[in-house]
Design a protein around this motif. Structure first.
Motif, PDB file in Angstrom:
ATOM      1  N   THR A 131       0.860  -1.183   0.000  1.00 15.67           N
ATOM      2  CA  THR A 131       0.000   0.000   0.000  1.00 15.67           C
ATOM      3  C   THR A 131       0.893   1.228   0.000  1.00 15.67           C
ATOM      4  O   THR A 131       1.820   1.335   0.802  1.00 15.67           O
ATOM      5  CB  THR A 131      -0.906   0.018   1.249  1.00 15.67           C
TER       6      THR A 131
ATOM      7  N   ASP B 247     -11.526  -2.589  -0.520  1.00 14.60           N
ATOM      8  CA  ASP B 247     -12.477  -2.454   0.588  1.00 14.60           C
ATOM      9  C   ASP B 247     -13.886  -2.806   0.131  1.00 14.60           C
ATOM     10  O   ASP B 247     -14.624  -3.500   0.835  1.00 14.60           O
ATOM     11  CB  ASP B 247     -12.451  -1.029   1.156  1.00 14.60           C
TER      12      ASP B 247
ATOM     13  N   LYS C  93      -7.112   0.775  -3.111  1.00 19.39           N
ATOM     14  CA  LYS C  93      -7.525   0.331  -1.782  1.00 19.39           C
ATOM     15  C   LYS C  93      -9.041   0.399  -1.656  1.00 19.39           C
ATOM     16  O   LYS C  93      -9.657  -0.473  -1.057  1.00 19.39           O
ATOM     17  CB  LYS C  93      -6.859   1.188  -0.699  1.00 19.39           C
TER      18      LYS C  93
END
Length: 62
Positions: free
Chosen positions: A5, A38, A34
């Motif tokens: 990340t 999610d 990201k």
């Protein structure tokens, strides 16, 4: 598979990093935001929940 990340607050730097990472796609690099990951986790978590018709959902929107 390894996941990394990277948080970047400077838009100009984001463009440079994305340009470089896109060069590596042909070598097998996969770029996933990201936010997308999610969303996929949330969808997976609801997979076994009971579904209701959209009309029923709209009755209870407030």
């Amino acid at each position: 598979m390894h996941s990394i990340t990277i948080n970047i607050s400077n838009e100009k730097l984001v463009k440079k990093v994305m340009w470089f990472l896109n060069l590596l796609k042909k070598d097998g690099l996969e770029i996933v935001s990201k936010e997308d990951m999610d969303d996929l986790r949330l969808l997976k978590a609801t997979r076994n929940e009971e579904a209701i018709p959209f009309e029923e959902y709209m009755k209870n929107e407030n």
